[in-house]
Design an enzyme around this catalytic site. Structure first.
Site, mmCIF file in Angstrom:
data_model
loop_
_atom_site.group_PDB
_atom_site.id
_atom_site.type_symbol
_atom_site.label_atom_id
_atom_site.label_comp_id
_atom_site.label_asym_id
_atom_site.label_seq_id
_atom_site.Cartn_x
_atom_site.Cartn_y
_atom_site.Cartn_z
ATOM 1 N N GLY A 82 48.038 26.664 13.079
ATOM 2 C CA GLY A 82 49.437 26.602 12.673
ATOM 3 C C GLY A 82 49.647 27.569 11.525
ATOM 4 O O GLY A 82 48.790 28.424 11.269
ATOM 5 N N ALA A 122 44.371 38.025 11.811
ATOM 6 C CA ALA A 122 44.258 38.760 10.544
ATOM 7 C C ALA A 122 43.636 37.887 9.459
ATOM 8 O O ALA A 122 43.267 38.398 8.395
ATOM 9 C CB ALA A 122 45.642 39.232 10.101
ATOM 10 N N TYR A 152 39.819 28.309 9.162
ATOM 11 C CA TYR A 152 40.389 29.030 10.316
ATOM 12 C C TYR A 152 39.824 30.453 10.455
ATOM 13 O O TYR A 152 39.421 30.882 11.539
ATOM 14 C CB TYR A 152 41.910 29.051 10.157
ATOM 15 C CG TYR A 152 42.672 29.799 11.217
ATOM 16 C CD1 TYR A 152 42.783 29.308 12.511
ATOM 17 C CD2 TYR A 152 43.324 30.997 10.907
ATOM 18 C CE1 TYR A 152 43.510 29.999 13.477
ATOM 19 C CE2 TYR A 152 44.060 31.682 11.858
ATOM 20 C CZ TYR A 152 44.143 31.180 13.143
ATOM 21 O OH TYR A 152 44.867 31.863 14.089
ATOM 22 N N LYS A 156 37.399 32.253 13.406
ATOM 23 C CA LYS A 156 37.827 33.421 14.185
ATOM 24 C C LYS A 156 36.765 34.521 14.113
ATOM 25 O O LYS A 156 36.451 35.168 15.120
ATOM 26 C CB LYS A 156 39.166 33.948 13.661
ATOM 27 C CG LYS A 156 40.358 33.045 13.979
ATOM 28 C CD LYS A 156 40.677 33.062 15.457
ATOM 29 C CE LYS A 156 41.920 32.303 15.829
ATOM 30 N NZ LYS A 156 42.040 32.071 17.273
ATOM 31 N N LYS A 195 55.386 28.849 11.228
ATOM 32 C CA LYS A 195 55.110 29.943 10.296
ATOM 33 C C LYS A 195 56.401 30.382 9.627
ATOM 34 O O LYS A 195 57.500 29.973 10.030
ATOM 35 C CB LYS A 195 54.470 31.100 11.041
ATOM 36 C CG LYS A 195 53.152 30.675 11.654
ATOM 37 C CD LYS A 195 52.385 31.824 12.202
ATOM 38 C CE LYS A 195 50.952 31.348 12.470
ATOM 39 N NZ LYS A 195 50.016 32.418 12.529
HETATM 40 P P1 NAD Z 1 49.877 27.602 19.528
HETATM 41 O O1 NAD Z 1 49.399 26.519 18.617
HETATM 42 O O2 NAD Z 1 51.312 27.626 19.878
HETATM 43 O O3 NAD Z 1 49.023 27.608 20.871
HETATM 44 C C1 NAD Z 1 47.681 27.217 20.944
HETATM 45 C C2 NAD Z 1 47.566 26.246 22.091
HETATM 46 O O4 NAD Z 1 46.188 25.866 22.213
HETATM 47 C C3 NAD Z 1 48.367 24.956 21.858
HETATM 48 O O5 NAD Z 1 49.290 24.745 22.893
HETATM 49 C C4 NAD Z 1 47.296 23.886 21.818
HETATM 50 O O6 NAD Z 1 47.709 22.641 22.362
HETATM 51 C C5 NAD Z 1 46.188 24.532 22.617
HETATM 52 N N1 NAD Z 1 44.906 23.886 22.331
HETATM 53 C C6 NAD Z 1 44.428 23.493 21.119
HETATM 54 N N2 NAD Z 1 43.262 22.887 21.276
HETATM 55 C C7 NAD Z 1 42.988 22.891 22.612
HETATM 56 C C8 NAD Z 1 41.916 22.377 23.376
HETATM 57 N N3 NAD Z 1 40.899 21.713 22.815
HETATM 58 N N4 NAD Z 1 41.964 22.544 24.715
HETATM 59 C C9 NAD Z 1 43.006 23.187 25.317
HETATM 60 N N5 NAD Z 1 44.056 23.692 24.610
HETATM 61 C C10 NAD Z 1 44.032 23.534 23.275
HETATM 62 O O7 NAD Z 1 49.436 28.987 18.864
HETATM 63 P P2 NAD Z 1 49.886 30.465 19.199
HETATM 64 O O8 NAD Z 1 50.737 30.928 18.100
HETATM 65 O O9 NAD Z 1 50.365 30.545 20.600
HETATM 66 O O10 NAD Z 1 48.496 31.212 19.062
HETATM 67 C C11 NAD Z 1 47.683 31.544 20.182
HETATM 68 C C12 NAD Z 1 46.372 32.142 19.708
HETATM 69 O O11 NAD Z 1 46.651 33.262 18.872
HETATM 70 C C13 NAD Z 1 45.507 31.205 18.874
HETATM 71 O O12 NAD Z 1 44.160 31.457 19.141
HETATM 72 C C14 NAD Z 1 45.814 31.621 17.455
HETATM 73 O O13 NAD Z 1 44.762 31.311 16.574
HETATM 74 C C15 NAD Z 1 46.003 33.107 17.623
HETATM 75 N N6 NAD Z 1 46.834 33.696 16.550
HETATM 76 C C16 NAD Z 1 48.160 33.417 16.483
HETATM 77 C C17 NAD Z 1 48.919 33.972 15.480
HETATM 78 C C18 NAD Z 1 50.396 33.708 15.380
HETATM 79 O O14 NAD Z 1 51.022 34.240 14.463
HETATM 80 N N7 NAD Z 1 50.996 32.918 16.237
HETATM 81 C C19 NAD Z 1 48.324 34.791 14.525
HETATM 82 C C20 NAD Z 1 46.967 35.040 14.614
HETATM 83 C C21 NAD Z 1 46.224 34.502 15.643
#
Ligand code: NAD
Length: 332
Positions: A82, A122, A152, A156, A195
């Protein structure tokens, strides 16, 4: 390579970016998509007909094997994550996502997957390189010597290295993007995982509708970030996955803005001026962070370019719709 004839697994498809990725793959003509998330499909940000939607906990090895059965391409976007308010207070939960990537990599190797995309962050970058607002944009090499975001970010970075070694040891073609703050419609805007862009839209909309004259800002408003609109993120995922570049690449905007400037943008979209109350005790993360896009520009001939002003216009409109009951969260 394109994905038309691929059999695709999108892990974390119930989330913000995963949902958009499924939509994008469908638009580009993919007919075999399995979408998996731990949440029940009714709670997914977006879900689509013509896709095999499954609820599985991908921290479990057997679930990863089931999810990967028969697929050729895996996009891993599943993580427990998150915004700052979440990752600073749920470090164990964030680190346990290591089970997802570990078990998915094993499953990808065992099912003979042709390609594995990993969504890094990042937050892998060393904290001592992000201590002032006029931050030098972060190059990929700045992740080492390692001192990432506690919890976190360490997870990563570790997962990136797992991808690297699965490629070295087993020939699994892994591709890694380090996302820098992604925002857009269908993103989380309340509940504690949101965010800054979405949170600020929500606060401004709530103030405007409730006739309030002030909003709370986390930190002193001068901390800086870059934010990438979801459409750029999707183009980047496609280009990186299709590339021959196995090293982690930054995938982010390099338009550095302060949180105060972000509030200016949202106020201007909403046509309102609010008094800002700065909460210095709230989680605020590093002082400044920006993406150095030299590598992605040189190696892929492309970099994210959607301006914050344009992306926020669309994001604000979507959040406004949600908050005023204009449309429901689930898209199809
Ligand atoms: P999000 O939280 O909306 O999506 C992640 C999904 O993973 C969620 O729907 C969650 O239910 C699912 N999940 C969590 N644990 C799980 C499990 N054990 N089994 C199956 N599903 C599971 O996040 P997002 O913003 O869509 O991010 C997607 C990816 O990008 C993530 O890996 C996140 O770390 C990475 N990321 C996102 C951002 C951003 O700004 N949104 C920035 C850097 C990295």
């Amino acid at each position: 390579m394109n994905f038309r004839n691929a059999r695709i697994l999108v892990a974390g498809a119930g989330g913000f970016i995963g949902g958009h990725l499924v939509a994008d793959l469908l638009r580009s003509g993919c007919s075999s998509i399995r979408a998996v998330d731990i949440k029940p499909p009714a709670q997914w940000h977006q879900r689509f007909v013509g896709v095999e939607n499954m609820q599985l906990d991908l921290t479990e090895k057997s679930a990863c094997a089931e999810a990967s059965r028969g697929v050729t391409h895996i996009f891993n976007l599943a993580a427990d994550m998150g915004g700052m308010g979440y990752i600073e207070t749920h470090k164990t939960a964030c680190m346990l996502s290591v089970l997802i990537n570990t078990h998915l990599l094993l499953a990808a190797r065992d099912c003979g997957a042709e390609r594995f995309f990993y969504s890094s962050s990042a937050c892998v970058y060393a904290a001592d390189k992000q201590t002032n607002t006029a931050v030098t944009p972060l190059k990929e090499s700045d992740a080492y010597p390692a001192m990432p975001e506690d919890g976190y970010g360490w997870e990563k970075l570790f997962a990136e290295r797992m991808c690297h070694h699965f490629r070295e040891d087993f020939g699994l073609e892994t591709r890694i993007a380090r996302f820098h703050n992604v925002y857009g419609p269908w993103g989380t805007y309340d509940g504690g995982r949101e965010k800054a862009p979405a949170a600020i839209c929500r606060k401004v909309i709530a103030a405007k509708r409730g006739g309030q004259s002030e909003i709370e800002i986390w930190g002193d408003g001068r901390q800086t970030r870059s934010f990438m609109y979801i459409d750029d993120c999707l183009v980047g995922i496609d280009k990186i996955t299709n590339s021959d570049i196995p090293d982690p690449l930054n995938l982010g905007s390099d338009q550095l803005i302060s949180i105060d400037h972000l509030v200016d943008i949202v106020e201007s979209i909403a046509d309102i001026k609010l008094r800002r109350v700065y909460n210095l005790a709230a989680p605020k993360g590093v002082r400044g962070r920006n993406s150095d896009n030299t590598q992605i520009s040189q190696r892929l001939g492309w970099a994210p370019s959607i301006r914050m002003e344009a992306g926020m216009e669309r994001t604000y409109a979507w959040i406004y719709d949600q908050m005023t009951g204009g449309s429901r969260r689930i898209s199809q």
